[in-house]
Design a protein around this motif. Structure first.
Motif, PDB file in Angstrom:
ATOM      1  N   ARG A  68       0.330  11.379  -9.636  1.00  0.00           N
ATOM      2  CA  ARG A  68      -0.455  12.605  -9.447  1.00  0.00           C
ATOM      3  C   ARG A  68       0.392  13.833  -9.782  1.00  0.00           C
ATOM      4  O   ARG A  68      -0.072  14.766 -10.459  1.00  0.00           O
ATOM      5  CB  ARG A  68      -0.924  12.681  -7.997  1.00  0.00           C
TER       6      ARG A  68
ATOM      7  N   ARG B  41       0.837  -1.210   0.000  1.00  0.00           N
ATOM      8  CA  ARG B  41       0.000   0.000   0.000  1.00  0.00           C
ATOM      9  C   ARG B  41       0.862   1.246   0.000  1.00  0.00           C
ATOM     10  O   ARG B  41       0.536   2.226  -0.697  1.00  0.00           O
ATOM     11  CB  ARG B  41      -0.911  -0.006   1.239  1.00  0.00           C
ATOM     12  N   ARG B  42       1.976   1.217   0.777  1.00  0.00           N
ATOM     13  CA  ARG B  42       2.831   2.396   0.799  1.00  0.00           C
ATOM     14  C   ARG B  42       3.500   2.613  -0.551  1.00  0.00           C
ATOM     15  O   ARG B  42       3.640   3.748  -1.016  1.00  0.00           O
ATOM     16  CB  ARG B  42       3.880   2.253   1.911  1.00  0.00           C
TER      17      ARG B  42
ATOM     18  N   GLU C  87       1.225   6.402  -6.723  1.00  0.00           N
ATOM     19  CA  GLU C  87       0.078   7.265  -7.015  1.00  0.00           C
ATOM     20  C   GLU C  87       0.440   8.726  -6.815  1.00  0.00           C
ATOM     21  O   GLU C  87       0.009   9.589  -7.597  1.00  0.00           O
ATOM     22  CB  GLU C  87      -1.101   6.880  -6.110  1.00  0.00           C
ATOM     23  N   GLU C  88       1.257   9.008  -5.769  1.00  0.00           N
ATOM     24  CA  GLU C  88       1.684  10.389  -5.570  1.00  0.00           C
ATOM     25  C   GLU C  88       2.558  10.858  -6.736  1.00  0.00           C
ATOM     26  O   GLU C  88       2.419  11.986  -7.229  1.00  0.00           O
ATOM     27  CB  GLU C  88       2.444  10.492  -4.236  1.00  0.00           C
TER      28      GLU C  88
ATOM     29  N   ILE D 212       2.335   1.605  -3.518  1.00  0.00           N
ATOM     30  CA  ILE D 212       1.293   2.058  -4.451  1.00  0.00           C
ATOM     31  C   ILE D 212       0.925   3.504  -4.154  1.00  0.00           C
ATOM     32  O   ILE D 212       0.719   4.311  -5.080  1.00  0.00           O
ATOM     33  CB  ILE D 212       0.060   1.142  -4.346  1.00  0.00           C
ATOM     34  N   SER D 213       0.867   3.839  -2.853  1.00  0.00           N
ATOM     35  CA  SER D 213       0.569   5.226  -2.497  1.00  0.00           C
ATOM     36  C   SER D 213       1.658   6.160  -3.018  1.00  0.00           C
ATOM     37  O   SER D 213       1.376   7.252  -3.534  1.00  0.00           O
ATOM     38  CB  SER D 213       0.429   5.356  -0.984  1.00  0.00           C
ATOM     39  N   GLY D 214       2.945   5.716  -2.890  1.00  0.00           N
ATOM     40  CA  GLY D 214       4.023   6.538  -3.430  1.00  0.00           C
ATOM     41  C   GLY D 214       3.938   6.655  -4.939  1.00  0.00           C
ATOM     42  O   GLY D 214       4.165   7.741  -5.508  1.00  0.00           O
TER      43      GLY D 214
ATOM     44  N   PRO E 245       0.030   2.313 -10.854  1.00  0.00           N
ATOM     45  CA  PRO E 245       0.725   2.266  -9.554  1.00  0.00           C
ATOM     46  C   PRO E 245       1.188   0.859  -9.236  1.00  0.00           C
ATOM     47  O   PRO E 245       0.450  -0.107  -9.400  1.00  0.00           O
ATOM     48  CB  PRO E 245      -0.364   2.750  -8.572  1.00  0.00           C
TER      49      PRO E 245
END
Length: 1005
Positions: A218, A207-208, A214-215, A210-212, A243
């Protein structure tokens, strides 16, 4: 876990209370539980399971009502008590299932709820050794026992209570079922927790990451938005990324660098365009300013000429304004006198109107009276008012006396009512007091009578119950006597039939022996091998089976007869006891006597219960008597004192009334006459004052007329009215003066503008084209604004792209360690979950640990299995995959020493499966006991299966079971095999009968 004692009451086939001493049976290490089919051998194991878990094994589980014995007496409750030692604690569990029992009163049954009690033996209690209660909650007891045993009811029944037909369940179970049991026994949940924790860490790191990503994406989209529709953006578009996909970081940073380069090139182009448009805008503004200045001067000169012509046209109007201001200035000296005259005239008119209003309120005869006469009348009336002050005081006193007399009359009436009511109540006091005393005496007598009746009621009820039981038992004895006669007849018939068959069989026994003869084989009677004339069976020959059936029927019929005799004897004893308690008196007569006693007792008890209330009523009546007597005396004293006071007040009131009749002179009261006189005085005073005010105002008006005429003459006006018309208010005069000043200022300004040389030169030049110049400036301004906007946008785009690129760089640096951590954690989680390529056998971590435990179990079981199978079979663990795509599991195979091959346990025969399962269960118990933190299994039960073994194998199995005593372990064998009764010295026999089963202990030393 070690069992010590089991006590069952009205449970299953056990109609009464049976106690099993496991300590005595366990002393030999091996004991046998045997008995005929249906006697209740398995019910003993059911009771153990029910005591521990509150439920019987799953195959026999049903409603808790089915646990109750059909042989039990109606009032005997069903219960199971189990005493055991587990985890070093000696506990006692008592369970009563939900059951129906007869109602204590009336017919029918009632349902008792299930009850549970857990106690612990405490050796060093406050008063010595004792059983300490722990809980009565089903849930708390279940949780406590479950934690101590470490296994569920199903697992306990599979490992400790091996029931009929379930020996091979664990041996042939699939990997999942075998893994669940082993995991519970060996407490491998921590390894499953490690797997789950690693999976959680993998999900968290993923998740971290993928979150990175995604950031980063973005930020990339924001960079694309900032880059806009530029040629660079169209030629090098943002790639489509997901991601978590590899290469996201590099692609985003590379694309951001291209976007920044294109933005800087567009900034340079925009800056050059701004410089060019600024020069063009400056030239257009200078030309427009020159044209605007020329146009302004030309318009000002033309406006000055127009204003000069307009001033010349309004010259007569200015002359009139000057004359009007002059006359107003002359009239300023007359204005004060005019104001005084107008004020005096207003005062005279107001005074005359006020005088007319006051005179209109006077009586008609006083309307034309002079001012002096009105004042004289006012003085006379004021003197009369002064003389009425004493009369007003007398009137107030008379009113107070009347009020007091009314109050005295009201008090007199109240006291008279009190005296009459008290006298009436006191008249009947003696009779009421005697009635209260009689009521108290009656209640006390009733209470005494109720006690005597209660003493008589108890033996009467016992006699009635005995009579009812006597009548009931009489009918039962008659019915049972008939049943006994029928059972005796049936037993006699069955015996006669059996003896007849036996005699016929004995007559044809030679035919039976001849049927077993074979050519060349010796005869069992004579030993000869020749059989020339063997006997033949006749038509009435009876075989052994028919004789045995007849004998069994005779035994059953005789048992029924004996049971009927026993039941008849018991009923006769009960009938004799009931007859001794009730006598020969009919039950109906005893019931009528009991009902009469109960009625009399209830009535007497109800009457006697009113003693306290009767005493309270007497006490209340005595208090009321004292209150009534005191009220009567006090009211009489007050009435005597009130009479003399009322006479004195009446005399004073009569004198005051004579005085007031003289003072009122026909008025309703002195106050009314005073009010009328005060009203007349007020009207006369106001009329006199208004007349004086009117005369003074008339004098001031005459003086003001003379003054205003003199002032107008001196100011040059023909009359005061002409002077008044010339007067101007200050606002109007200031307005006219301001208008005149503006005209003069306008003349001076117009003259100065027309005399200006620059304005004269501008007027002589051609007209300026201001609109064309302004349009040129606006066009240059628009071009400059557009160029500046493009420059600002390009500059802002560069700033934003630099900031976003810096953010993307920081995000990429942060994401690098996260991605490395995720790769490391994901590899560990996949390895533990069995999905990694490095895990060749695809085994989960918990399965790997359980496989090691299962290897220990197989090794421990193989030692006993080899002894049981005479060295032929060995159990081994197999971690091969259970299917082509499945993972390696917890398989069990058997190695056959005769063939040298390894094969599945399903290929074993029935007997081989039995002793292999037994060896596996014993090996499992050994490993669990040796495992630190595991559950110690000191007691095992083996239910059936020995009938499938031959004599040699049976000896070997018993040798293995007998060796368990070395580890202080007890094994209970449940079996029908007759040979075991000779081989196992410690035995628990379950005997069945018509009244229910019973247990017998037999321990041969």
């Amino acid at each position: 876990m070690r069992l010590h004692r089991l006590t069952v009451t009205a449970f299953g086939p056990f109609g009464g209370t049976q106690e099993i001493d496991f300590d005595a049976l366990s002393a030999a290490g091996l004991f046998l539980l045997h008995g005929p089919t249906g006697a209740g051998k398995t019910s003993v194991l059911d009771a153990v399971c029910y005591g521990l878990y509150g439920a019987v094994p799953g195959a026999r589980q049903g409603s808790t009502l089915s646990l109750r014995s059909h042989h039990a007496a109606p009032h005997t409750p069903t219960s199971v008590l189990l005493e055991l030692t587990v985890a070093g604690r000696r506990l006692e569990i008592t369970r009563n299932p939900e059951q129906l029992r007869p109602k204590k009163r009336g017919d029918g049954t009632t349902r008792d709820k299930a009850q549970t009690l857990l106690r612990e033996y405490v050796a060093d209690g406050p008063q010595g050794p004792e059983w300490k209660p722990l809980s009565r909650s089903h849930q708390e007891v279940g949780e406590e026992i479950g934690q101590l045993l470490g296994m569920s009811r199903e697992q306990f029944c599979q490992v400790v209570l091996l029931p009929q037909g379930d020996f091979a369940r664990f041996l042939r179970a699939d990997d999942q079922a075998r893994g669940q049991l082993l995991g519970k026994l060996f407490d491998t949940g921590r390894f499953a927790a490690v797997e789950e924790r690693l999976a959680e860490l993998r999900r968290g790191s993923q998740r971290r990451v993928i979150s990175g990503d995604e950031e980063l994406l973005r930020l990339a989209h924001r960079i694309a938005q900032e880059a806009g529709d530029s040629p660079d953006a169209r030629d090098y578009p943002l790639p489509h990324l997901t991601p978590g996909e590899a290469g996201v970081t590099g692609a985003v940073l590379e694309w951001a660098a291209v976007a920044r380069s294109g933005a800087r090139e567009r900034l340079d182009v925009a800056l050059a365009a701004v410089h060019a448009t600024e020069s063009a805008h400056l030239a257009a503004r200078r030309h427009a300013e020159e044209a605007a200045e020329l146009d302004r001067r030309q318009r000002r000169y033309a406006q000055a000429r127009d204003r000069s012509e307009a001033l010349a046209a309004r010259a007569p109007e200015r002359a009139q304004v000057r004359e009007r201001l002059r006359r107003a200035h002359d009239a300023e000296s007359v204005a004060p006198a005019i104001d005084l005259h107008e004020a005096a005239d207003r005062d005279r008119q107001a005074a005359r109107a006020a005088e007319q209003r006051c005179r209109a309120l006077l009586p008609p005869q006083l309307t034309d009276t002079s001012r002096n006469q009105l004042a004289a009348l006012e003085r006379e009336l004021r003197q009369e008012l002064g003389g009425l002050a004493a009369a007003r005081r007398a009137e107030r006193r008379a009113l107070a006396i009347g009020t007091e007399l009314a109050s005295l009359d009201q008090e007199s009436r109240a006291d008279e009512e009190t005296i009459a009511e008290a006298a009436e109540w006191l008249t009947g006091w003696t009779e009421r007091r005697l009635a209260h005393q009689r009521l108290i005496d009656d209640c006390q007598d009733a209470a005494t009578r109720a006690e005597h009746l209660a003493v008589r009621l108890d033996p009467a009820m016992r006699a009635l119950e005995a009579a009812q039981l006597r009548d009931q038992l009489t009918g039962q004895v008659e019915a049972l006597r008939t049943e006994r006669l029928r059972a005796a007849e049936e037993a006699t018939t069955a015996q006669t039939h059996w003896l007849d068959l036996k005699e016929r069989r004995l007559r044809g026994i030679a035919a039976e022996l001849a049927a077993a003869l074979r050519p060349g084989e010796p005869c069992a009677v004579c030993g000869g091998t020749d059989h020339p004339q063997p006997a033949r069976a006749g038509d009435d020959h009876v075989g052994r089976t028919a004789e045995e059936v007849a004998h069994a029927a005779y035994q059953d019929a005789d048992a029924l007869r004996a049971e009927a005799d026993q039941r008849l004897g018991e009923l006769r004893e009960k009938l004799a006891a009931a007859t001794a308690g009730a006598g020969e008196t009919p039950a109906a007569e005893l019931a009528a006597c009991v009902r009469e006693l109960q009625r009399e007792h209830a009535a007497a008890q109800a009457t006697g219960a009113g003693t306290h209330a009767a005493r309270e009523k007497l006490t209340h009546a005595e208090r009321e008597y004292e209150q009534r007597r005191t009220q009567h005396e006090d009211a009489a004293r007050r009435a005597a004192a009130r009479t003399s006071h009322r006479d004195a007040l009446a005399r004073e009131l009569s004198a005051l009334q004579d005085e007031l009749a003289e003072a009122t002179r026909g008025a309703a009261s002195v106050a009314a006459r005073v009010a009328r006189l005060e009203r007349q005085v007020t009207l006369l005073s106001e009329a006199a004052e208004a007349a004086a005010t009117h005369a003074a105002a008339a004098e001031r008006l005459a003086d003001a007329d003379a003054r205003v005429a003199d002032a107008a003459s001196r100011a040059g006006f023909s009359s005061p009215q002409a002077a008044a018309d010339a007067v101007l208010p200050e606002p109007e005069r200031s307005k006219l003066q301001h208008t005149l000043d503006q005209w003069q200022a306008e003349e001076a300004a117009v003259a100065a503008e027309l005399a200006d040389p620059q304005s004269q030169l501008a007027a002589a030049r051609p007209p300026a084209h201001l609109a064309v110049a302004e349009e040129a400036v606006e066009a240059a301004t628009s071009a400059l604004r557009a160029a500046s906007a493009r420059d600002a946008a390009a500059r802002e785009r560069c700033i934003q792209l630099d900031q976003l690129s810096a953010q993307a760089t920081r995000a990429a640096r942060t994401l690098g360690p996260l991605r490395a951590e995720h790769d490391r954690v994901a590899a560990l989680a996949s390895l533990a979950a069995g999905t990694s390529a490095d895990n060749e056998r695809k085994m989960r971590l918990e399965s790997y640990v359980l496989a090691a435990r299962l290897e220990q179990v197989a090794a421990a079981a193989s030692a006993r299995l080899g002894h049981m199978s005479a060295g032929r079979y060995t159990l081994v663990h197999s971690d091969a995959r259970t299917s082509g795509r499945g993972r390696a599991g917890l398989g069990l195979h058997v190695i056959d020493a005769w063939t040298g091959s390894e094969r599945d346990t399903a290929t074993l025969s029935g007997g081989e499966t039995f002793f292999a399962s037994l060896a596996l269960a014993l090996g499992l118990a050994d490993v669990v006991t040796d495992e630190a933190g595991g559950v110690r299994l000191d007691t095992l039960f083996i239910d059936e299966g020995f009938g499938s073994l031959d004599e040699q194998t049976l000896d070997e199995v018993l040798d293995v079971l007998d060796s368990l005593r070395e580890r202080d372990r007890t094994v209970g064998i449940v079996s029908h095999v007759a040979d075991l009764r000779q081989r196992v010295p410690a035995q628990l026999e379950v005997v069945k009968s018509r009244s229910g089963s019973a247990v017998r202990h037999r321990i041969d030393v």
